[in-house]
Design a protein around this motif. Structure first.
Motif, PDB file in Angstrom:
ATOM      1  N   ARG A  48      46.630  32.835  33.276  1.00 48.57           N
ATOM      2  CA  ARG A  48      46.353  34.057  32.513  1.00 48.57           C
ATOM      3  C   ARG A  48      45.282  33.798  31.461  1.00 48.57           C
ATOM      4  NH1 ARG A  48      45.639  38.382  33.747  1.00 48.57           N
ATOM      5  NH2 ARG A  48      47.572  38.354  34.960  1.00 48.57           N
ATOM      6  N   GLN A  49      45.350  32.631  30.816  1.00 51.01           N
ATOM      7  CA  GLN A  49      44.322  32.281  29.830  1.00 51.01           C
ATOM      8  C   GLN A  49      42.944  32.177  30.480  1.00 51.01           C
ATOM      9  OE1 GLN A  49      45.645  28.624  28.004  1.00 51.01           O
ATOM     10  NE2 GLN A  49      46.550  29.699  26.266  1.00 51.01           N
ATOM     11  N   VAL A  50      42.904  31.667  31.703  1.00 48.89           N
ATOM     12  CA  VAL A  50      41.627  31.541  32.415  1.00 48.89           C
ATOM     13  C   VAL A  50      40.949  32.900  32.518  1.00 48.89           C
ATOM     14  CG1 VAL A  50      40.499  30.957  34.593  1.00 48.89           C
ATOM     15  CG2 VAL A  50      42.396  29.578  33.795  1.00 48.89           C
ATOM     16  N   VAL A  51      41.709  33.891  32.970  1.00 49.14           N
ATOM     17  CA  VAL A  51      41.152  35.238  33.138  1.00 49.14           C
ATOM     18  C   VAL A  51      40.673  35.794  31.802  1.00 49.14           C
ATOM     19  CG1 VAL A  51      41.652  37.603  33.860  1.00 49.14           C
ATOM     20  CG2 VAL A  51      42.615  35.676  35.139  1.00 49.14           C
TER      21      VAL A  51
ATOM     22  N   TYR B 202      34.223  34.769  27.195  1.00 46.32           N
ATOM     23  CA  TYR B 202      33.048  33.904  27.057  1.00 46.32           C
ATOM     24  C   TYR B 202      32.016  34.031  28.171  1.00 46.32           C
ATOM     25  CZ  TYR B 202      35.649  31.597  23.346  1.00 46.32           C
ATOM     26  OH  TYR B 202      36.333  31.344  22.189  1.00 46.32           O
ATOM     27  N   ARG B 203      32.398  34.599  29.306  1.00 45.68           N
ATOM     28  CA  ARG B 203      31.501  34.732  30.441  1.00 45.68           C
ATOM     29  C   ARG B 203      30.731  33.427  30.705  1.00 45.68           C
ATOM     30  NH1 ARG B 203      32.479  39.254  33.623  1.00 45.68           N
ATOM     31  NH2 ARG B 203      33.498  40.757  32.239  1.00 45.68           N
TER      32      ARG B 203
ATOM     33  N   LEU C 290      50.114  32.170  35.923  1.00 49.24           N
ATOM     34  CA  LEU C 290      49.314  32.710  37.014  1.00 49.24           C
ATOM     35  C   LEU C 290      48.653  31.515  37.683  1.00 49.24           C
ATOM     36  CD1 LEU C 290      48.461  35.641  37.984  1.00 49.24           C
ATOM     37  CD2 LEU C 290      46.347  35.271  36.692  1.00 49.24           C
ATOM     38  N   ASP C 291      48.821  31.383  39.001  1.00 54.45           N
ATOM     39  CA  ASP C 291      48.221  30.199  39.627  1.00 54.45           C
ATOM     40  C   ASP C 291      46.705  30.349  39.758  1.00 54.45           C
ATOM     41  OD1 ASP C 291      47.505  31.505  42.081  1.00 54.45           O
ATOM     42  OD2 ASP C 291      49.480  31.128  42.910  1.00 54.45           O
TER      43      ASP C 291
ATOM     44  N   GLU D  86      41.062  35.376  41.963  1.00 52.97           N
ATOM     45  CA  GLU D  86      41.002  36.728  42.522  1.00 52.97           C
ATOM     46  C   GLU D  86      40.778  37.765  41.424  1.00 52.97           C
ATOM     47  OE1 GLU D  86      44.730  36.896  44.551  1.00 52.97           O
ATOM     48  OE2 GLU D  86      43.880  36.218  46.469  1.00 52.97           O
ATOM     49  N   GLU D  87      41.471  37.610  40.291  1.00 58.19           N
ATOM     50  CA  GLU D  87      41.320  38.565  39.178  1.00 58.19           C
ATOM     51  C   GLU D  87      39.915  38.506  38.582  1.00 58.19           C
ATOM     52  OE1 GLU D  87      43.986  39.424  36.117  1.00 58.19           O
ATOM     53  OE2 GLU D  87      45.796  38.980  37.266  1.00 58.19           O
ATOM     54  N   ILE D  88      39.416  37.290  38.398  1.00 55.88           N
ATOM     55  CA  ILE D  88      38.078  37.130  37.835  1.00 55.88           C
ATOM     56  C   ILE D  88      37.034  37.753  38.745  1.00 55.88           C
ATOM     57  CG2 ILE D  88      36.278  35.435  37.279  1.00 55.88           C
ATOM     58  CD1 ILE D  88      38.537  33.577  36.303  1.00 55.88           C
ATOM     59  N   ARG D  89      37.161  37.503  40.050  1.00 52.36           N
ATOM     60  CA  ARG D  89      36.188  38.016  41.008  1.00 52.36           C
ATOM     61  C   ARG D  89      36.234  39.542  41.124  1.00 52.36           C
ATOM     62  NH1 ARG D  89      32.146  35.384  43.724  1.00 52.36           N
ATOM     63  NH2 ARG D  89      32.808  36.310  45.694  1.00 52.36           N
ATOM     64  N   LYS D  90      37.385  40.143  40.864  1.00 50.88           N
ATOM     65  CA  LYS D  90      37.468  41.606  40.895  1.00 50.88           C
ATOM     66  C   LYS D  90      36.599  42.218  39.810  1.00 50.88           C
ATOM     67  CE  LYS D  90      42.124  42.152  42.845  1.00 50.88           C
ATOM     68  NZ  LYS D  90      43.544  42.515  42.523  1.00 50.88           N
ATOM     69  N   ASN D  91      36.561  41.547  38.662  1.00 48.84           N
ATOM     70  CA  ASN D  91      35.788  42.051  37.526  1.00 48.84           C
ATOM     71  C   ASN D  91      34.364  41.510  37.486  1.00 48.84           C
ATOM     72  OD1 ASN D  91      37.979  43.536  36.344  1.00 48.84           O
ATOM     73  ND2 ASN D  91      38.870  41.588  35.700  1.00 48.84           N
ATOM     74  N   ASP D  92      34.125  40.408  38.181  1.00 46.16           N
ATOM     75  CA  ASP D  92      32.798  39.789  38.169  1.00 46.16           C
ATOM     76  C   ASP D  92      32.557  39.129  39.518  1.00 46.16           C
ATOM     77  OD1 ASP D  92      30.438  38.487  37.719  1.00 46.16           O
ATOM     78  OD2 ASP D  92      31.108  37.365  35.952  1.00 46.16           O
ATOM     79  N   ALA D  93      31.958  39.880  40.437  1.00 48.05           N
ATOM     80  CA  ALA D  93      31.740  39.389  41.808  1.00 48.05           C
ATOM     81  C   ALA D  93      30.781  38.207  41.860  1.00 48.05           C
ATOM     82  CB  ALA D  93      31.205  40.518  42.683  1.00 48.05           C
ATOM     83  N   SER D  94      30.015  37.993  40.796  1.00 48.44           N
ATOM     84  CA  SER D  94      29.050  36.885  40.776  1.00 48.44           C
ATOM     85  C   SER D  94      29.621  35.625  40.127  1.00 48.44           C
ATOM     86  CB  SER D  94      27.775  37.305  40.029  1.00 48.44           C
ATOM     87  OG  SER D  94      28.071  37.574  38.664  1.00 48.44           O
ATOM     88  N   ALA D  95      30.900  35.661  39.739  1.00 50.31           N
ATOM     89  CA  ALA D  95      31.526  34.517  39.071  1.00 50.31           C
ATOM     90  C   ALA D  95      31.430  33.259  39.925  1.00 50.31           C
ATOM     91  CB  ALA D  95      32.989  34.831  38.770  1.00 50.31           C
TER      92      ALA D  95
END
Length: 213
Positions: free
Chosen positions: A46-49, A55-56, A69-70, A76-85
């Protein structure tokens, strides 16, 4: 955690691992590089997200097995909000299922924790450039996983009971299905895993990360 001063050309890295010694070790290695800096550290998914959104960073190193959160769910959560992550999985696990799930979630790199320091740093730089970073041995595993027919959820259930030492009759009673159906599931499992015995099926399923022994 407060962000560190950002250099003009430095690769900004986020690190996530629930083991403090691993986290500190990675931070020390990366911080010594003239072209990199650690901008945030997380100890759970969760902290990762949250830190990614705050900080992007240019690249994130994410452990698969973390609390709350594994790593795969975090990716998956990060990529939903930032497809270029640009995300790299760094883990002690190399089962086919872990690898496949991480790549499907959007990981651009996959490294084992016993990788050499040079491999780690090279992977960060390559992923930052937009490349993928998967060791040849893991690429072979990924190709094998993609070509293998997937087990159904019921077949995985049968496998789990099989691993516990249950007989066909006991599995039949536990799942509320006939023994003939159990045998049909076993034939399908053996075919998909390319095995000939119950023992081999359990060992192969464990290696692939389909069941936990």
């Amino acid at each position: 955690m407060a962000a560190k001063p950002s250099g003009v050309d430095k690769i900004r890295v986020l690190i996530a691992d629930d083991h403090i010694t691993v986290l500190e070790g990675l931070a020390a290695i990366i911080s010594r590089q003239p072209d990199m800096e650690v901008v945030a550290e997380a100890s759970n998914g969760r902290q990762v997200v949250e830190l990614w959104q705050q900080y992007r960073p240019d690249v994130a190193l994410i452990d698969i097995r973390m609390p709350v959160l594994d790593g795969v769910a975090a990716i998956e959560e990060i990529r939903k909000n930032d497809a270029s992550a640009r995300l790299i999985v760094l883990t002690t696990f190399d089962t086919d299922n872990d690898l496949l799930n991480a790549v499907k979630a959007g990981a651009k790199g996959y490294l084992l924790k016993d990788s050499r320091r040079e491999e780690l740093l090279d992977c960060i730089r390559r992923v930052h450039r937009g490349e993928t970073c998967l060791p040849a041995s893991l690429v072979q595993k990924l190709a094998a996983s993609l070509s293998r027919e997937a087990l159904t959820s019921r077949e995985v259930e049968v496998l789990e009971y099989l691993a516990r030492g249950e007989s066909n009759k006991e599995i039949s009673a536990l799942l509320g299905i006939g023994e003939t159906t159990v045998k049909s599931h076993l034939r399908s499992i053996f075919r998909k895993l390319d095995v000939l015995s119950r023992t081999e099926a359990i060992a192969t399923a464990s290696r692939l990360g389909l069941i936990k022994l």
